[in-house]
Write an enzyme that holds these catalytic residues in place. Structure first.
Site, short mmCIF file in Angstrom:
data_model
loop_
_atom_site.label_atom_id
_atom_site.label_comp_id
_atom_site.label_asym_id
_atom_site.label_seq_id
_atom_site.Cartn_x
_atom_site.Cartn_y
_atom_site.Cartn_z
N CYS A 190 2.78 7.93 -6.69
CA CYS A 190 2.18 6.75 -6.07
C CYS A 190 1.22 7.42 -4.90
O CYS A 190 1.71 7.84 -3.96
CB CYS A 190 3.40 6.16 -5.32
N CYS A 196 1.74 6.13 -1.18
CA CYS A 196 2.82 6.72 -0.73
C CYS A 196 2.69 8.06 -0.21
O CYS A 196 3.10 8.31 0.95
CB CYS A 196 4.03 6.92 -1.81
#
Ligand SMILES: Cc1cc2nc3c(=O)[nH]c(=O)nc-3n(C[C@H](O)[C@H](O)[C@H](O)COP(=O)(O)OP(=O)(O)OC[C@H]3O[C@@H](n4cnc5c(N)ncnc54)[C@H](O)[C@@H]3O)c2cc1C
Lengths: 104, 405
Positions: free
Chosen positions: A29, A32
């Site tokens: 991700c 993230c």
């Protein structure tokens, strides 16, 4: 930040007194990964909050049990109860504002 | 961090990154401002099969990661911050971010696009709890689970195929008749061949339901009006994108749908302001076209700065009066009059100098001073226009102009 997982989530988060932040992330991700350094910075500013991170690749069921099905997500618990929930389009500034709100 | 730059690029998707590469390679002092992830939308997909030269499985984040390093290699500056306001009216452009204020001679708008919100019940409430717009971000949650994909363009079908690597079953909801999709043929065929993919035609989502997490969706057949419930664990929505032009509204002309129209040089309606990539009105919104736009804008911006600076130092900042002749090599009349004006200028060399502007190459300055006819001579003094003659440039007309110098 403390790494939490299936083994220690109950003790470190749900049964923990006071404020606990959990950053749900995964190495795939990209947003993230961008967020993590900022969260680490906030860790230095909010000493009254316990900062944890949870890699969902190894703890998918656990994340889903916390009703997390999208990344990035950050939850803050007080005495095991969710008090802050940020998911998807939030910035580290939004997170800081929320932390000021709950941690004073 | 310095505050003044030659070029500021807003957004670090492929368009902004290519502009950064070209501009910093030409030694323009360049700043790229990105609020989120460097790489933009392209960094949200693993499936990147059509960027020229990269056919051996490059992912979006890898490709844009290379572009980022490439720009840094040439000395491009990056800032993580959000642009919240702009003043584009003067030669010096002002870019205001959450944490600072920066100026530049030219600005490239590369703010891209974002997923379109469907606007159905439950969508907002369950975002991040089963409703997603990014397959690579969230695919891991769906190992051995069922998901629904809404949409039938390239992005929707490619991401649906990607999801089959994780999910047990992927149901694609298509609004068109059976067999009709907006995605390119090769991608359609790949989806038909995939055992994990099922289609529901003539349909759309009416509601997303669940108690804190997605549990099922209501699917409406648009032909019959019938609504059926389908149990699912996730909903991926790919129904197109909307331009990120909130910031630019009222400052640069936008089209009806909110995109920025730009010409072949990526120029917008404001001098020194360029638009590149998904944010501009264009036919094909892809990484390769965004990158191409960025390259063009950087080169055009460099030329713009040179021209403006020359005009400033040779005309506007001069103490002496300057006769500026606007001519064009394609206008026979104006070509013939060049020697005439040159002679006139040397006759009055003690009080004025002459500068020629080829309007075929530079229309911007002609436009700014409302020069419509070729040839025209404008007399500048102290940076202001004090007189002008156009059309048939007789000696009388020119001599009268000289009296104003
Ligand atoms: C799921 C998906 C799959 C795709 N697959 C492909 C593919 O296989 N091949 C292909 O060629 N294309 C693909 N595309 C399309 C491609 O990603 C886009 O065309 C491309 O990313 C557009 O680049 P851009 O630079 O114009 O804008 P974007 O990539 O949208 O980047 C714009 C950037 O600007 C930033 N920004 C916006 N506003 C501000 C502000 N105010 N301040 C600071 N920063 C700001 C944003 O955060 C963003 O990072 C795909 C897109 C999606 C969504």
């Amino acid at each position: 930040m403390l790494e939490v997982n299936k083994e220690n989530f109950e003790v470190e988060v749900l049964s923990s007194k006071g404020l606990v932040l959990v950053d749900f992330w995964s190495p795939k991700c990209v947003p993230c990964m961008e967020l993590i350094p900022h969260v680490e910075e906030l860790e230095g500013k909010f000493e009254q909050v316990k900062f944890c991170k949870l890699n969902i690749l190894e703890n998918r069921r656990l994340a889903m049990g916390q009703k997390v099905m999208g990344l990035p997500t950050i939850l803050v618990y007080r005495d095991g109860e969710k008090v802050v929930e940020l998911s998807k389009d939030f910035t580290h500034e939004d997170l800081e504002a929320k932390l000021i709100e709950v941690a004073g | 961090m310095a505050n003044s730059y030659d070029l500021i690029v807003i957004g670090a998707g492929p368009g902004g990154l290519a502009a950064g590469i070209y501009a910093s390679r030409s030694k323009l002092n360049t700043l790229v401002i990105e609020k989120g992830v460097v790489g933009g939308q392209a960094a949200t997909t693993e499936e990147m099969e059509n960027y020229p030269g990269f056919y051996l499985g490059v992912t979006g984040p890898q490709l844009t990661g290379h572009m980022h390093k490439h720009a840094e290699h040439f000395g491009c500056n990056f800032l993580k911050d959000e642009v919240v306001d702009l003043d584009l009216t003067g030669y010096e452009k002002v870019v205001v971010t959450k944490n600072g204020r920066y100026t530049a001679k030219a600005v490239v708008i590369a703010t891209g696009a974002e997923p379109r919100f469907l606007g159905v019940k439950g969508e907002k409430e369950l975002k991040g709890k089963g409703v997603s717009y990014c397959a690579t971000c969230d695919a891991d949650f769906y190992e051995d689970l069922d998901v629904v994909v809404l949409g039938n363009g390239d992005a929707a079908i490619e991401e649906a195929i990607y999801l089959t690597r994780f999910a047990a079953k992927v149901t694609i909801i298509v609004i068109h008749d059976e067999g009709v999709m907006d995605a390119t043929k090769v991608i359609q065929e790949r989806a038909y061949k995939n055992d994990k993919i099922e289609f529901i035609w003539n349909s759309t989502l009416e509601e997303i339901k669940g108690d804190g997490i997605v549990e099922n969706v209501a699917i409406k057949n648009i032909k019959t009006g019938k609504v059926t419930d389908l149990e699912t664990n996730g909903v991926f929505i790919f129904v197109g994108t909307v331009p990120r032009t909130e910031l630019i509204k009222g400052k640069v002309e936008l089209d009806q749908r909110g995109y920025i129209p730009a010409n072949e040089l990526m120029e917008t309606t404001v001098d020194g302001v360029y638009a590149v990539g998904d944010v501009r009105t264009k036919y094909l919104r892809q990484v390769v076209t965004a990158a191409a736009d960025g390259a063009i804008a950087a080169v055009a911006a460099e030329k713009y700065m040179q021209e403006e600076e020359n005009f400033k130092s040779e005309v506007l900042d001069k103490a002496k009066a300057i006769a500026v002749m606007f001519w064009s090599p394609f206008h026979q009349g104006s070509l013939e009059m060049v020697p005439l004006v040159e002679k006139f200028a040397s006759r009055h060399s003690e009080k004025l100098d002459m500068v020629k502007i080829d309007t075929y190459r530079n229309q911007r300055i002609a436009r700014r001073y409302d020069v419509k006819e070729m040839p025209s001579v404008l007399l500048f003094k102290g940076g202001e226009v004090v007189g002008r003659v156009t059309g048939d440039l007789t000696s009388e007309k020119l001599e009268k102009l000289a009296t104003l110098a």
